[in-house]
Design an enzyme around this catalytic site. Structure first.
Site, PDB file in Angstrom:
ATOM      1  N   ARG A 159      25.805   1.653   7.421  1.00 45.75           N
ATOM      2  CA  ARG A 159      24.747   2.241   7.976  1.00 45.75           C
ATOM      3  C   ARG A 159      24.485   3.199   8.592  1.00 45.75           C
ATOM      4  O   ARG A 159      24.131   4.424   8.027  1.00 45.75           O
ATOM      5  CB  ARG A 159      23.822   1.088   8.921  1.00 45.75           C
ATOM      6  N   ASP A 160      24.691   3.634   9.901  1.00 43.76           N
ATOM      7  CA  ASP A 160      24.812   4.751  10.469  1.00 43.76           C
ATOM      8  C   ASP A 160      25.525   5.701  10.181  1.00 43.76           C
ATOM      9  O   ASP A 160      25.179   7.053  10.343  1.00 43.76           O
ATOM     10  CB  ASP A 160      24.998   4.357  12.078  1.00 43.76           C
ATOM     11  N   ALA A 161      26.693   5.416   9.619  1.00 46.45           N
ATOM     12  CA  ALA A 161      27.733   6.567   9.136  1.00 46.45           C
ATOM     13  C   ALA A 161      27.119   7.480   7.770  1.00 46.45           C
ATOM     14  O   ALA A 161      26.697   8.487   8.109  1.00 46.45           O
ATOM     15  CB  ALA A 161      28.974   5.922   8.845  1.00 46.45           C
ATOM     16  N   GLU A 217     -25.384 -25.447 -33.004  1.00 43.38           N
ATOM     17  CA  GLU A 217     -25.225 -26.758 -32.980  1.00 43.38           C
ATOM     18  C   GLU A 217     -25.075 -27.580 -31.600  1.00 43.38           C
ATOM     19  O   GLU A 217     -24.757 -26.827 -30.691  1.00 43.38           O
ATOM     20  CB  GLU A 217     -23.657 -27.370 -33.658  1.00 43.38           C
ATOM     21  N   ARG A 235     -11.609 -21.154 -48.107  1.00 51.96           N
ATOM     22  CA  ARG A 235     -10.667 -20.033 -48.315  1.00 51.96           C
ATOM     23  C   ARG A 235      -9.185 -20.782 -47.933  1.00 51.96           C
ATOM     24  O   ARG A 235      -9.007 -21.958 -47.383  1.00 51.96           O
ATOM     25  CB  ARG A 235     -10.760 -19.082 -47.571  1.00 51.96           C
ATOM     26  N   GLN A 295      23.800   7.131   7.102  1.00 53.19           N
ATOM     27  CA  GLN A 295      22.460   7.838   7.616  1.00 53.19           C
ATOM     28  C   GLN A 295      22.890   9.043   8.098  1.00 53.19           C
ATOM     29  O   GLN A 295      22.139  10.049   8.108  1.00 53.19           O
ATOM     30  CB  GLN A 295      21.639   6.844   8.758  1.00 53.19           C
ATOM     31  N   LYS A 305      23.408   2.607  23.843  1.00 48.19           N
ATOM     32  CA  LYS A 305      22.976   3.250  22.524  1.00 48.19           C
ATOM     33  C   LYS A 305      23.099   4.642  22.802  1.00 48.19           C
ATOM     34  O   LYS A 305      22.153   5.251  23.302  1.00 48.19           O
ATOM     35  CB  LYS A 305      21.830   2.768  21.906  1.00 48.19           C
ATOM     36  N   ARG A 358      14.085  -1.768  16.205  1.00 47.86           N
ATOM     37  CA  ARG A 358      13.285  -0.688  17.286  1.00 47.86           C
ATOM     38  C   ARG A 358      12.305  -1.602  17.961  1.00 47.86           C
ATOM     39  O   ARG A 358      11.072  -1.154  17.935  1.00 47.86           O
ATOM     40  CB  ARG A 358      12.565   0.492  16.538  1.00 47.86           C
ATOM     41  N   LYS A 367     -22.112 -22.116 -43.447  1.00 49.82           N
ATOM     42  CA  LYS A 367     -21.774 -23.260 -42.666  1.00 49.82           C
ATOM     43  C   LYS A 367     -23.055 -24.387 -42.786  1.00 49.82           C
ATOM     44  O   LYS A 367     -22.975 -25.304 -42.710  1.00 49.82           O
ATOM     45  CB  LYS A 367     -21.538 -22.874 -41.201  1.00 49.82           C
TER      46      LYS A 367
END
EC number: 6.4.1.1
Length: 1175
Positions: A567-569, A231, A323, A571, A737, A640, A147
């Site tokens: 859910r709870d069933a 450069e 090249r 679980q 509950k 909760r 170069k």
């Protein structure tokens, strides 16, 4: 005269004479027969194609490490060079290459680009051996390939240049002197090569020396010579280069210019031809100067003259590439000239006229863009990646050209070579159209197994300034949005990884029993296509708000039902393992047929963390999915209180944000409870729900027996007083509950009747479990006593520790004033679906050990879900016959703690203490006596400290004092003084940790379950959306030859078949073969059992900041520290070398070097632990 016809003994003499005469222009050379390409990869294949079209024999060379590379196979002949040498060095062995060429009668050598392509000594060696070098003559290469020499030639030719050193420099002192003279910024460049190797910009004088060392090292490794030149750096230039062709008869032409301004680290990323929006006057001058320079030096063959063009149109010569260039393709597309063929034919002695190439006939048509698709990760600073390509699918079609080598499934990308995988060239009538074609092609690429820069390329192509052709070399640096990527989903391959993992190593979710999921297809009742769900109670809530919603519930005749099946069933019966996949399948039927429900309980409690921990699905996505499918029925969750979905108290801002997000995502009714009925905790949850716009269902946890006068703690007065406080706190609904199912029918009649008398205007909602078998009777009494809503589970998911039977309650109330309005026929269809679906969850079926409920629950008061777990644990430990003793000890533990309310997390405290008492053979009396010396479970200590809340009747003494032994106590609400969580900071930290943009919901999941979320996120990134798999396959995988269709989104279905499982290889892996959408794919899975015998390098653990690993595959080039050294944050630790690029790895923290796991010279895989720093 063909060299191949000359006897070998005379071949070398004839070759040398031939080449000398050729070089001197004395004779006209003959046509080549065999041509070697001294290169690898895609450029080698590109030259082979040209040779085939010219009917010539192509010859490849390859290094040992390239034994399986495609370029070796594409050539007519291929020969090994550099045996025993490093990968790059093999392609730099001039002597061996020449020897191989002579041995096999090679007429000419094409150098490609990189490696030896700009080495004049290689060209000279070819000439001395009588082999034609396809390129410029050695003296021109020496002048133009260097170069600095090229710069001097430009000055001689009258072409303006950038100020720079007059020759190559080899010391940092010379670079420093130049910087002092001309000022910074400056640029360091390799004198004998290109491709961005050895190039560095330096902005500060004090940085010159280190930059010189790195550039020199890179240049030495890439080109065999570390010489550099310096450069002055031109600000904001465009990088324009001119393609030239010259013959051996003094003719030279240009093929117009290319714009290569889109660069990263001085390496071209995107190239365009011709340069768009380049002023015509500037273009003409640049083309003329390129020709002037080429004629001045007598340039032959192909080459490129490169210029920098500033904002004012001034241009400066920077270098000549003697090249062929990587980007020669775009010039070929716009001119129609095959540059490689032209190179070969010029080297044979043909003139440009013979090739019918003149300046007048060379014209441009349209526009072309080239994108270099590389195995680099733009999200990590373009770190090179390597490994096996698991999937490769290219983008093709009109206007698209692909030049590649190793771009196919099964190919292994080596860390030793350049990261270029495939060059994609798009051509069209103009620049925007070419960009559109390129975008289309890149979007169609599917590359799996290695990272690529395609997302970055797409961002570049879509950027307005790129489309307007107003880019310069600062383009990438000034557009940080180019690095904002939409993560690749890669869903199909990740799912194959999962199925392969399950096949080789077994289920990723621990199975509780030896039972296998049944091979069933649950029956989904028919629903007409496009049928809209009828109006439900949620429409009232959405239109009129929570207060009016509660009034509507209270005003309706009959008793309403909350369905706990979702859910709870499960679980209680199936260890909380039911997946969204199975809920979603039946949801449209639920929406159509059960619009008369009060609510559908589908969220909260244990389902939140279990979905992430064991089902590998996001609880928020479950909520979103079900909400879309069931828009008309209110959703209900369990909150909760101050624990939200977790098991400990959180700062208030977490609770408030959680409720806000839950409502935003579709939750409606929040059953707010506290495990000790501790009012301050309850009020936090209630206020958070109310503020978020949800329905506040304030729940009183029920225990004891209000009909038993001997039990005076939890009597009717206790419940009425607590209910009074909750109603005054603006509860919309009052809930009882009964988590253990101890609310007897007579007690239900008394309690609910008293609540209704005292609170005639508020809806009452009752929840229970059917452990005793009296759940249906109790709920019927609740309805008669004035309850507005009772909980039930569909028949096939009811009973035992679940909720009472929905069908039984509905049938019992039919025709009475408490009629639910639900259809028994619909319940029957609904039950049939869950009866079949339940068989899929056989590995978690409680009925394997529990054959019925038991009325002894009235004594031990174990909550339904916990009862199932305790029984299973007892059987799994061989204590099944002693389960009655476990239950008895639970009662004892409860009493020793003061007879507390028992619901998560307080029920866990009682359970932990019960197991502790069994293990230590303790009674209630001996526990208290020996408490000073016992090491109690952590949950018990936390309870005694007050970290859960305050029991209604205080803590038991002297047990509390003995357990705490001076530990601090919390007298008020545990989270009251907790420091708020900086959720924004958490989000930033998580995104950095997991490498993707996270949602507020993700942050909330992490805030409650940090470890669980991190593991879930890591799992999903590795295995994808496993929630889309059918349940049986999710749990136990595919059998050989089994097929399955997996719908990953609407309109996109994967057809997967498991074909075979391979034998164990030396790395401890098995190859698993699949048919995916008709195409074979294979993955390698580590056999975890077999691999225990294989020694592997330690890995850097994600999230451990002191673990500094290799960010990419490569060699540890240099260690800058030793064990025991003190290091500061961002101090360099080691240098990693890969794909001819060097990377300095800094310490992310300050501390002491604890260990070095990869000494200098170690070959590392990405993620290998290199250095361990102790903070």
């Amino acid at each position: 005269m063909r060299f191949s016809r000359i006897p070998p003994i005379f071949a070398n003499v004839v070759r040398q004479t031939h080449y000398r005469n050729y070089a001197n222009g004395v004779i006209k050379p003959r046509e080549f027969n065999k041509v070697m390409v001294a290169n690898r990869g895609e450029i080698a294949i590109r030259v082979f194609r040209a040779l085939t079209e010219l009917n010539k024999t192509s010859v490849a060379i390859y290094a040992e490490q390239d034994k399986n590379s495609m370029h070796r196979l594409k050539a007519d002949e291929a020969y090994l060079v550099g045996k025993g040498l490093p990968p790059v060095a093999a392609y730099l062995t001039i002597d061996q290459i020449i020897e191989t060429a002579l041995k096999h009668n090679i007429d000419a050598i094409h150098p490609g680009y990189g490696f030896l392509s700009e080495r004049s000594d290689f060209a000279a060696a070819c000439q001395n051996a009588g082999i034609v070098f396809i390129g410029p003559s050695p003296d021109v290469m020496a002048r133009m390939g260097d170069k600095v020499a090229a710069r001097q030639a430009a000055i001689e030719a009258g072409v303006q240049v950038v100020p720079g050193t007059p020759g190559p420099i080899t010391t940092a002192d010379e670079a420093v002197e130049f910087a002092k003279q001309y000022g910074t910024p400056i640029i360091l460049k390799a004198a004998y090569g290109g491709g961005g190797r050895g190039i560095r910009r330096v902005d500060k004088l004090e940085e010159v020396e280190e930059a010189f060392r790195r550039s020199y090292s890179e240049a030495q490794a890439a080109f065999g010579d570390g010489s550099l030149f310096v450069e002055k750096f031109v600000e904001r230039p465009r990088h324009i280069e001119v393609q030239l062709l010259g013959d051996h008869h003094g003719n030279i032409v240009h093929l117009y210019e290319r714009d290569c301004s889109v660069q990263r680290r001085h390496q071209k990323v995107v190239e365009i031809a011709p340069a768009p929006a380049l002023p015509e006057g500037v273009r003409e001058k640049i083309l003329a100067d390129a020709l002037r320079l080429a004629r001045h030096v007598g340039y032959q063959n192909a080459g490129t003259v490169e210029f920098l063009v500033d904002q004012k149109g001034n241009y400066y010569f920077i270098e000549v590439n003697a090249r062929l260039q990587v980007e020669h393709t775009v010039t070929e597309e716009i001119t129609g000239v095959d540059l490689v063929q032209a190179q070969i034919r010029i080297a044979e002695g043909k003139s440009l006229d013979d090739l019918k190439l003149s300046q007048e006939t060379i014209q441009t048509t349209g526009s072309a863009i080239q994108c270099r698709v590389t195995t680099e990760d733009p999200a990590k600073g373009f770190q090179p990646d390597s490994g096996r390509i698991e999937v490769f699918r290219s983008g093709e079609g009109m206007g698209i050209r692909l030049d590649s080598a190793s771009a196919f499934a099964g190919s292994v990308i080596s860390p030793h070579y350049d990261s270029l995988m495939v060059k994609v060239i798009a051509s069209a009538r103009n620049h925007p159209n070419a960009a559109a074609k390129m975008i289309r092609a890149l979007k169609k690429f599917r590359i799996r197994g290695v990272k690529t820069n395609i997302p970055f390329l797409l961002n570049v192509l879509r950027q307005p300034s790129f489309l307007d052709a107003s880019v310069d070399t600062y383009f990438i640096d000034e557009h940080p949005e180019l690095f904002q990527f939409k993560p690749s989903q890669n869903r199909a391959q990740k799912l194959l990884n999962y199925l392969g993992e399950v096949k080789v190593n077994g289920p990723t979710t621990p199975l509780a029993t030896d039972l296998k999921p049944a091979v069933v297809s649950p029956p989904i009742p028919y629903i007409p296509a496009g049928a809209k769900p009828p109006t439900g109670l949620r429409d009232v809530l959405v239109q009129r708000g929570p207060t009016e919603f509660a009034k509507e519930v209270r005003s309706r005749p009959g008793c309403m039902i909350t369905d706990t099946t979702f859910r709870d069933a499960h679980q209680s019966l199936l260890a909380t393992r039911v997946r969204t996949y199975d809920m979603a399948a039946i949801s449209p039927f639920v929406a159509q047929s059960f619009n008369g429900l009060f609510s559908l309980e589908n969220w909260g409690g244990a389902t939140f963390d279990v979905s992430m921990r064991f089902l590998h699905e996001c609880p928020w996505e479950r909520l979103q999915t079900l909400r879309k499918l069931i828009p008309n029925i209110p959703f209900q969750c369990l909150l909760r209180g101050a624990n939200a979905m977790g098991y400990s108290n959180y700062p208030d801002n977490v609770i408030y944000k959680f409720c806000e997000l839950a409502v935003k995502n579709g939750m409606d009714v929040f059953r707010v409870f506290d495990s000790l009925n501790y009012l301050p905790n309850l009020l936090v949850g209630m206020e958070a729900v109310g503020k978020a716009g949800g329905v506040v269902e304030a729940a009183i946890a029920y225990t004891g027996d209000v009909t038993d006068k001997s039990r005076d703690k939890y009597d009717l007065k206790y419940y009425l007083n607590l209910a009074d406080q909750l109603v005054k706190a603006q509860a919309h609904i009052l809930s009882i509950k009964d988590m253990a199912g101890v609310l007897k029918p007579e007690a239900a009649k008394l309690l609910i009747g008293a609540l209704r008398d005292k609170f005639p205007d508020i809806p009452i909602h009752v929840h229970t479990h059917d452990t005793s078998g009296a759940g249906v009777a109790a709920m019927l009494e609740c309805a008669k006593a004035g309850a507005d809503v009772v909980d039930a589970a569909v028949d096939s998911m009811s009973g035992m520790t679940s909720q009472p039977s929905m069908g039984a309650i509905v049938a019992s109330l039919q025709g009475t004033k408490h009629d639910t309005g639900l259809s028994l026929d619909d319940i029957s269809k609904y039950s049939a679906y869950w009866e079949s679906t339940r068989q899929l969850y056989a590995p978690f079926e409680c009925a394997t050990t529990m054959k019925s409920g038991n009325a002894d629950v009235y004594k031990h008061e174990i909550p339904g879900g916990q009862y199932t777990n305790l029984q299973f644990q007892a059987f799994s430990l061989g204590l099944g016959p002693q389960f009655d003793e476990v239950k008895r000890m639970y009662r004892e533990a409860n009493l020793v703690l003061g007879d507390i309310i028992k619901v998560t997390p307080s029920s866990k405290i009682v359970g932990d203490l019960a197991q502790f008492m069994v293990q230590n053979n303790l009674t209630r009396e001996t526990l208290v006596d020996r408490a000073d010396d016992l090491s109690f479970p952590k949950s018990v200590v936390d309870f005694m400290q007050g970290n859960v809340g305050q029991p209604p009747y205080g803590f038991p003494e002297p047990l509390r004092t003995k357990v705490l032994r001076g530990k601090p106590k919390v007298d008020g609400r545990p989270g009251e003084n907790a420091k708020p969580v900086d959720l924004d900071a958490v989000k930033v930290e998580l995104e950095e940790k997991h490498g993707r943009t996270l949602s507020e919901e993700d942050v909330m999941s992490y805030s409650m379950f940090p470890t669980v979320f991190d593991e879930f996120e890591t799992f999903r990134q590795q295995y994808g959306p496993v929630d889309k798999l059918p349940t049986r396959l999710f749990l136990t995988g595919l059998e050989i030859a089994e097929e399955v269709d997996v719908e990953i989104e609407s309109g996109k279905t994967l057809a997967i078949q498991l074909l075979a499982e391979g034998k164990l290889n030396k790395r401890g892996e098995r190859e698993v073969f699949f048919d995916l959408n008709g195409q074979m794919r294979s993955i390698f899975v580590v056999d975890k059992e077999a691999s225990k015998e294989i020694v592997t390098r330690p890995r850097a653990l994600p999230g451990v900041r002191g673990h500094i690993g290799a960010p990419m595959p490569g060699d540890v080039l240099e260690l800058k520290i030793k064990e025991g050294d003190k290091v500061t944050k961002k101090q360099p630790l080691f240098v990693l070398s890969a794909m001819k690029m060097e990377m300095v790895i800094d310490s992310p923290i300050a501390g002491t070097v604890k260990a070095i796991h990869a000494p200098q010279g170690t070959k590392c895989s990405a993620g290998d632990l290199v250095v361990e720093v102790e903070p």
